[in-house]
Design a protein around this motif. Structure first.
Motif, PDB file in Angstrom:
ATOM      1  N   SER A 246       0.944  -1.236  -0.075  1.00 10.38           N
ATOM      2  CA  SER A 246      -0.076  -0.148   0.170  1.00 10.38           C
ATOM      3  C   SER A 246       0.881   1.220  -0.082  1.00 10.38           C
ATOM      4  O   SER A 246       0.466   2.336  -0.659  1.00 10.38           O
ATOM      5  CB  SER A 246      -0.846  -0.086   1.104  1.00 10.38           C
ATOM      6  OG  SER A 246      -1.859  -1.105   1.122  1.00 10.38           O
ATOM      7  N   CYS A 250       0.634   4.560  -2.822  1.00 13.88           N
ATOM      8  CA  CYS A 250       0.364   5.687  -2.425  1.00 13.88           C
ATOM      9  C   CYS A 250       1.505   6.705  -2.556  1.00 13.88           C
ATOM     10  O   CYS A 250       1.182   7.817  -3.061  1.00 13.88           O
ATOM     11  CB  CYS A 250      -0.114   5.783  -0.743  1.00 13.88           C
ATOM     12  SG  CYS A 250      -1.685   4.871  -0.701  1.00 13.88           S
ATOM     13  N   SER A 253       1.977   7.823  -6.327  1.00 16.19           N
ATOM     14  CA  SER A 253       0.887   8.517  -6.987  1.00 16.19           C
ATOM     15  C   SER A 253       0.969  10.003  -6.397  1.00 16.19           C
ATOM     16  O   SER A 253       0.689  10.885  -6.776  1.00 16.19           O
ATOM     17  CB  SER A 253      -0.561   8.019  -6.528  1.00 16.19           C
ATOM     18  OG  SER A 253      -0.651   8.006  -5.300  1.00 16.19           O
ATOM     19  N   LEU A 254       1.635  10.164  -5.281  1.00 13.99           N
ATOM     20  CA  LEU A 254       1.705  11.498  -4.677  1.00 13.99           C
ATOM     21  C   LEU A 254       3.012  12.217  -4.704  1.00 13.99           C
ATOM     22  O   LEU A 254       3.139  13.252  -4.727  1.00 13.99           O
ATOM     23  CB  LEU A 254       1.147  11.684  -3.234  1.00 13.99           C
ATOM     24  CG  LEU A 254      -0.215  11.193  -2.856  1.00 13.99           C
ATOM     25  CD1 LEU A 254      -0.342  10.826  -1.270  1.00 13.99           C
ATOM     26  CD2 LEU A 254      -1.111  12.010  -3.471  1.00 13.99           C
ATOM     27  N   LYS A 270       0.557  12.389   4.007  1.00 15.26           N
ATOM     28  CA  LYS A 270      -0.737  12.031   3.529  1.00 15.26           C
ATOM     29  C   LYS A 270      -0.576  10.588   2.887  1.00 15.26           C
ATOM     30  O   LYS A 270      -1.444   9.698   3.034  1.00 15.26           O
ATOM     31  CB  LYS A 270      -1.248  13.114   2.324  1.00 15.26           C
ATOM     32  CG  LYS A 270      -2.467  12.648   1.701  1.00 15.26           C
ATOM     33  CD  LYS A 270      -2.715  13.712   0.560  1.00 15.26           C
ATOM     34  CE  LYS A 270      -3.996  13.530  -0.185  1.00 15.26           C
ATOM     35  NZ  LYS A 270      -4.468  14.672  -1.192  1.00 15.26           N
ATOM     36  N   ALA A 271       0.570  10.164   2.318  1.00 14.75           N
ATOM     37  CA  ALA A 271       0.617   8.957   1.629  1.00 14.75           C
ATOM     38  C   ALA A 271       0.852   7.851   2.893  1.00 14.75           C
ATOM     39  O   ALA A 271       0.344   6.984   2.555  1.00 14.75           O
ATOM     40  CB  ALA A 271       1.985   8.915   0.786  1.00 14.75           C
ATOM     41  N   LEU A 273      -0.521   7.870   5.840  1.00  9.66           N
ATOM     42  CA  LEU A 273      -1.797   7.755   6.724  1.00  9.66           C
ATOM     43  C   LEU A 273      -2.719   6.999   5.791  1.00  9.66           C
ATOM     44  O   LEU A 273      -3.506   6.148   5.998  1.00  9.66           O
ATOM     45  CB  LEU A 273      -2.307   9.086   6.958  1.00  9.66           C
ATOM     46  CG  LEU A 273      -1.573   9.807   8.124  1.00  9.66           C
ATOM     47  CD1 LEU A 273      -2.219  11.185   8.401  1.00  9.66           C
ATOM     48  CD2 LEU A 273      -1.242   8.811   9.451  1.00  9.66           C
ATOM     49  N   SER A 274      -2.834   7.343   4.328  1.00  5.87           N
ATOM     50  CA  SER A 274      -3.476   6.798   3.359  1.00  5.87           C
ATOM     51  C   SER A 274      -3.247   5.316   3.295  1.00  5.87           C
ATOM     52  O   SER A 274      -4.402   4.480   3.120  1.00  5.87           O
ATOM     53  CB  SER A 274      -3.432   7.259   1.823  1.00  5.87           C
ATOM     54  OG  SER A 274      -3.846   8.711   2.044  1.00  5.87           O
ATOM     55  N   ALA A 275      -1.787   4.735   3.276  1.00  4.59           N
ATOM     56  CA  ALA A 275      -1.347   3.357   3.250  1.00  4.59           C
ATOM     57  C   ALA A 275      -1.875   2.709   4.604  1.00  4.59           C
ATOM     58  O   ALA A 275      -2.296   1.383   4.381  1.00  4.59           O
ATOM     59  CB  ALA A 275      -0.242   3.325   3.006  1.00  4.59           C
ATOM     60  N   GLU A 277      -4.622   3.222   6.423  1.00  3.94           N
ATOM     61  CA  GLU A 277      -5.961   2.930   6.537  1.00  3.94           C
ATOM     62  C   GLU A 277      -6.407   1.674   5.733  1.00  3.94           C
ATOM     63  O   GLU A 277      -7.154   0.916   5.930  1.00  3.94           O
ATOM     64  CB  GLU A 277      -6.760   3.992   5.881  1.00  3.94           C
ATOM     65  CG  GLU A 277      -6.840   5.138   6.816  1.00  3.94           C
ATOM     66  CD  GLU A 277      -7.332   6.601   6.359  1.00  3.94           C
ATOM     67  OE1 GLU A 277      -7.986   6.212   5.283  1.00  3.94           O
ATOM     68  OE2 GLU A 277      -7.545   7.458   7.107  1.00  3.94           O
ATOM     69  N   ARG A 278      -5.393   1.246   4.890  1.00  2.42           N
ATOM     70  CA  ARG A 278      -5.624  -0.192   4.069  1.00  2.42           C
ATOM     71  C   ARG A 278      -4.882  -1.223   4.682  1.00  2.42           C
ATOM     72  O   ARG A 278      -4.933  -2.306   3.964  1.00  2.42           O
ATOM     73  CB  ARG A 278      -5.031   0.231   2.822  1.00  2.42           C
ATOM     74  CG  ARG A 278      -5.936   1.332   1.958  1.00  2.42           C
ATOM     75  CD  ARG A 278      -5.232   1.721   0.647  1.00  2.42           C
ATOM     76  NE  ARG A 278      -6.152   2.409  -0.285  1.00  2.42           N
ATOM     77  CZ  ARG A 278      -6.204   3.719  -0.002  1.00  2.42           C
ATOM     78  NH1 ARG A 278      -5.581   4.506   0.995  1.00  2.42           N
ATOM     79  NH2 ARG A 278      -7.053   4.391  -0.753  1.00  2.42           N
ATOM     80  N   CYS A 304      -3.930   9.999  13.274  1.00  2.00           N
ATOM     81  CA  CYS A 304      -4.557   9.055  12.436  1.00  2.00           C
ATOM     82  C   CYS A 304      -5.546   8.267  13.501  1.00  2.00           C
ATOM     83  O   CYS A 304      -5.903   8.430  14.411  1.00  2.00           O
ATOM     84  CB  CYS A 304      -3.619   8.314  11.967  1.00  2.00           C
ATOM     85  SG  CYS A 304      -2.609   7.159  12.844  1.00  2.00           S
TER      86      CYS A 304
END
Length: 307
Positions: A246, A250, A253-254, A270-271, A273-275, A277-278, A304
């Motif tokens: 993950s 992320c 892409s960022l 951001k990258a 924390l986005s990972a 959550e998965r 988070c």
């Protein structure tokens, strides 16, 4: 005569449930069992490091558990060698502690060897006082600090030494390499690397002539390693831990080249924390370390989800 309380299942529905179990549920169950048996994923944890313009950001999570069961919340082990080198460790917690202790001992031995001259004390050094010893040690820390490449090679050497009974640890070594750019006159620039000399201040040094000016720049160094010390270097980002897949998606892409320190904190946070959550084996708080050339290391707490 046989009376069924429910409708008798047909052969087509039985084949459908068999197909669903074999091709849908069985791979998921096998994957979960493999993750629970993998020592690297037993205690969870993830690390992400990104590069920017004269800066590096490293984000670590705080979850410590035993498989799906959470035990404690504590940030991952991060070794701060000096103001321009960091080492992040994730994996089996017992091996993480052993490897961090062994790496620290090797660092102290390296300092002692260099101070004594390859391990042999001369007559002048043996007759020096304690005050001169402290001054020499402080001078060593400022002038001949370990470079990121040297720290990465030392970590890789320690891991490969135990290849028969490896440490279940995936380290990440990041740092800033100093580059001196000498401007001569109004035109050509001459860039020379000096890996054995470091200055903490970011001021420009003047040359001997009036038309020469030396500027100090910092080049990011990112290196991820596996359990036997195989190095994987990148100029953009590296990641390690249970949420590695993950994190790669992320971050890819960022991330953008030549990010400033403020933009790097936002993009890396951001990258990361986005990972998180998965992935259910990571999270419960995150800490971001921002390393800037000439300014040191700054610690930033990221908020988070805690579920």
């Amino acid at each position: 005569m046989i009376i069924y309380p429910f409708r008798k299942p047909s052969s087509s529905s039985f084949l459908f449930f068999l197909f669903f179990f074999v091709f849908q549920l069985l791979p998921i169950l096998v994957l979960c069992q493999q993750q629970q048996q993998d020592p690297l994923h037993l205690h969870g944890g993830s690390i992400l490091a990104m590069s920017g313009s004269n800066c590096i950001a490293m984000a670590v999570d705080s979850r410590f558990g035993s498989g799906p069961q959470m035990i404690h919340t504590c940030p991952r082990t991060v070794l701060l060698l000096h103001s321009r080198v960091m080492v992040g460790l994730v994996g089996l917690e017992g091996d993480v502690q052993s490897l961090s202790h062994e790496f620290s001992v090797q660092m102290e031995n390296l300092k002692l060897r260099r101070f004594l001259g390859f391990g042999f004390a001369s007559s002048s050094s043996s007759s020096s006082s304690s005050s001169s010893t402290s001054s020499y040690s402080s001078q060593w820390s400022k002038t001949t600090s370990m470079t990121p490449k040297s720290a990465s090679c030392l970590m890789s050497h320690l891991l490969y030494q135990r290849r028969t009974a490896p440490y279940y640890v995936e380290p990440i070594v990041v740092g800033l390499e100093e580059i001196k750019a000498t401007c001569r006159g109004q035109g050509n620039d001459h860039i020379s690397n000096d890996s054995n000399h470091y200055n903490d201040d970011d001021d420009d040094d003047k040359g001997d002539g009036d038309d020469q000016e030396t500027m100090i720049r910092y080049k990011p160094f990112l290196c991820a390693q596996d359990v036997i010390g195989a190095q994987s270097k990148s100029h953009a980002f590296v990641c390690s831990g249970v949420a590695k897949k993950s994190l790669y998606g992320c971050a890819e892409s960022l991330w953008r080249p030549n990010l400033s320190s403020k933009e790097l904190v936002q993009v890396c946070g951001k990258a990361f924390l986005s990972a998180l959550e998965r992935d259910c084996l990571s999270g419960y708080g995150a800490v971001l370390y921002l390393m800037e050339g000439g300014k040191g290391i700054q610690e930033i707490q990221l908020s988070c989800r805690n579920d």
